[in-house]
Design an enzyme around this catalytic site. Structure first.
Site, PDB file in Angstrom:
ATOM      1  N   ASN A  85      -1.148  26.837   2.841  1.00  0.00           N
ATOM      2  CA  ASN A  85      -0.967  25.469   2.327  1.00  0.00           C
ATOM      3  C   ASN A  85      -2.291  24.768   2.021  1.00  0.00           C
ATOM      4  O   ASN A  85      -2.399  24.048   1.034  1.00  0.00           O
ATOM      5  CB  ASN A  85      -0.180  24.628   3.334  1.00  0.00           C
ATOM      6  CG  ASN A  85       1.224  25.150   3.518  1.00  0.00           C
ATOM      7  OD1 ASN A  85       1.996  25.207   2.568  1.00  0.00           O
ATOM      8  ND2 ASN A  85       1.557  25.558   4.728  1.00  0.00           N
TER       9      ASN A  85
ATOM     10  N   TYR B 270      -7.513  24.183  11.423  1.00  0.00           N
ATOM     11  CA  TYR B 270      -7.180  23.158  10.420  1.00  0.00           C
ATOM     12  C   TYR B 270      -8.477  22.588   9.827  1.00  0.00           C
ATOM     13  O   TYR B 270      -8.615  22.455   8.600  1.00  0.00           O
ATOM     14  CB  TYR B 270      -6.334  22.078  11.087  1.00  0.00           C
ATOM     15  CG  TYR B 270      -6.246  20.778  10.331  1.00  0.00           C
ATOM     16  CD1 TYR B 270      -5.496  20.672   9.162  1.00  0.00           C
ATOM     17  CD2 TYR B 270      -6.916  19.631  10.799  1.00  0.00           C
ATOM     18  CE1 TYR B 270      -5.413  19.464   8.482  1.00  0.00           C
ATOM     19  CE2 TYR B 270      -6.838  18.427  10.130  1.00  0.00           C
ATOM     20  CZ  TYR B 270      -6.091  18.345   8.965  1.00  0.00           C
ATOM     21  OH  TYR B 270      -6.015  17.154   8.280  1.00  0.00           O
TER      22      TYR B 270
ATOM     23  N   LYS C 233     -10.094  22.578   5.931  1.00  0.00           N
ATOM     24  CA  LYS C 233     -10.578  21.407   5.188  1.00  0.00           C
ATOM     25  C   LYS C 233     -12.010  21.638   4.711  1.00  0.00           C
ATOM     26  O   LYS C 233     -12.371  21.256   3.598  1.00  0.00           O
ATOM     27  CB  LYS C 233     -10.473  20.149   6.054  1.00  0.00           C
ATOM     28  CG  LYS C 233      -9.036  19.727   6.314  1.00  0.00           C
ATOM     29  CD  LYS C 233      -8.345  19.380   5.003  1.00  0.00           C
ATOM     30  CE  LYS C 233      -6.905  18.997   5.179  1.00  0.00           C
ATOM     31  NZ  LYS C 233      -6.243  18.645   3.909  1.00  0.00           N
TER      32      LYS C 233
END
Ligand SMILES: NC(=O)C1=CN([C@@H]2O[C@H](COP(=O)(O)OP(=O)(O)OC[C@H]3O[C@@H](n4cnc5c(N)ncnc54)[C@H](O)[C@@H]3O)[C@@H](O)[C@H]2O)C=CC1
Ligand SMILES: O=C1O[C@H](COP(=O)(O)O)[C@@H](O)[C@H](O)[C@H]1O
Length: 248
Positions: free
Chosen positions: A84, A146, A150
């Site tokens: 994603n 995560y 980013k």
């Protein structure tokens, strides 16, 4: 009516903060893999950002993309952030170049640099009299996978800017909370982003001129350890809120 903007992840919290304030200021195309409920201020596209063809189609006739879609959980597992957040973000940049979109505003995160919050710095770094600041020039230092995803999105943006002249702004968003800062959570108060400052920041990100930039997306909190200088200078960001105004 202004520019034509594709907003990915439009059904989420950041998407709502932007749309609720800026509904009439842009010609919106709202993309999410989940259907958006109720009437919307623009065309709705239900698609997954990992679907190259659907993303390319959604970008036809678009001037700028605000790319929010992704897994926002700091504890998200690798398979999810890989698909994603990394693959999806590459798909968005690639489609932007292929369809002639001029700019992409990418929702990065505080978690791309959260490992700067070392044991010897915390909790002092969250307090108003501490002088430690991150200004966007430092190397990424993610505190979880995560955050790694980013940092990867920021680096992909650097590549697409350098190789294809796409304007890219990476906003390291702090902690978006509606109405008031997080309660009993010093870290969250240091990086609070109010809804109206969020909308104003993304509005400026669609108006200002830049090549490739990384800025911090927080309100003007007394407790901050992220510098707002670059956002002020490059974007003309002028936040109105401060988590200290909500102290008892
Ligand atoms: N809310 C916050 O305080 C912060 C948010 N961010 C980033 O901002 C962005 C938006 O976050 P929120 O609005 O809080 O999250 P959210 O979970 O409320 O919204 C994300 C939206 O993206 C959609 N989405 C997820 N994966 C998708 C895919 N593969 N294809 C199409 N749509 C997909 C979801 O359906 C959801 O509507 C995320 O990228 C997040 O990492 C960064 C820092 C802080
Ligand atoms: O990137 C994000 O950061 C915020 C703040 O992180 P936290 O670990 O202090 O809660 C988080 O609330 C948000 O969900 C996430 O996308």
């Amino acid at each position: 009516m202004g520019e034509r903007v594709l907003l990915t992840g439009a059904a989420g919290r950041v998407g709502r903060a932007i749309i609720d304030d800026l509904a009439d200021d842009y010609e919106w195309r709202l993309l999410d893999r989940d259907p958006l409920a109720g009437s919307q201020p623009g065309e709705v596209v239900v698609a997954d950002i990992t679907d190259d063809e659907a993303v390319r189609e959604a970008m036809e006739g678009i001037d700028a993309v605000v790319h929010l879609a992704g897994d926002p959980r700091p504890e998200a597992p690798w398979d999810s952030v890989l698909a994603n957040n990394i693959d999806g973000t590459q798909t968005v940049y690639e489609a932007a170049v292929e369809t002639g979109v001029e700019r992409v505003v990418f929702a990065s995160s505080n978690h791309a640099v959260s490992a700067y919050e070392t044991d010897d710095r915390t909790p002092d770094v969250y307090r108003p009299d501490d002088e430690f600041r991150l200004d966007g020039d430092e190397l990424p230092r993610p505190g979880n996978l995560y955050g790694v995803s980013k940092a990867a999105g920021e680096t992909l943006g650097r590549y697409y800017h350098d190789a294809h002249d796409l304007s890219v702004l990476c906003v390291r968003i702090g902690n978006l909370t509606k109405g008031h800062p997080p309660i009993d959570y010093e870290r969250g108060q240091a990086m609070w982003l109010s809804y109206r400052d969020c909308a104003h920041l993304f509005d400026r990100s669609l108006q200002a001129e830049y090549g490739y930039e990384i800025v911090y997306g927080i309100s003007d909190n007394d407790r901050k350890y992220y510098s707002l200088e670059r956002a002020r200078e490059v974007l003309g960001y002028d936040p109105r809120d401060n988590s200290a105004d909500h102290d008892d």
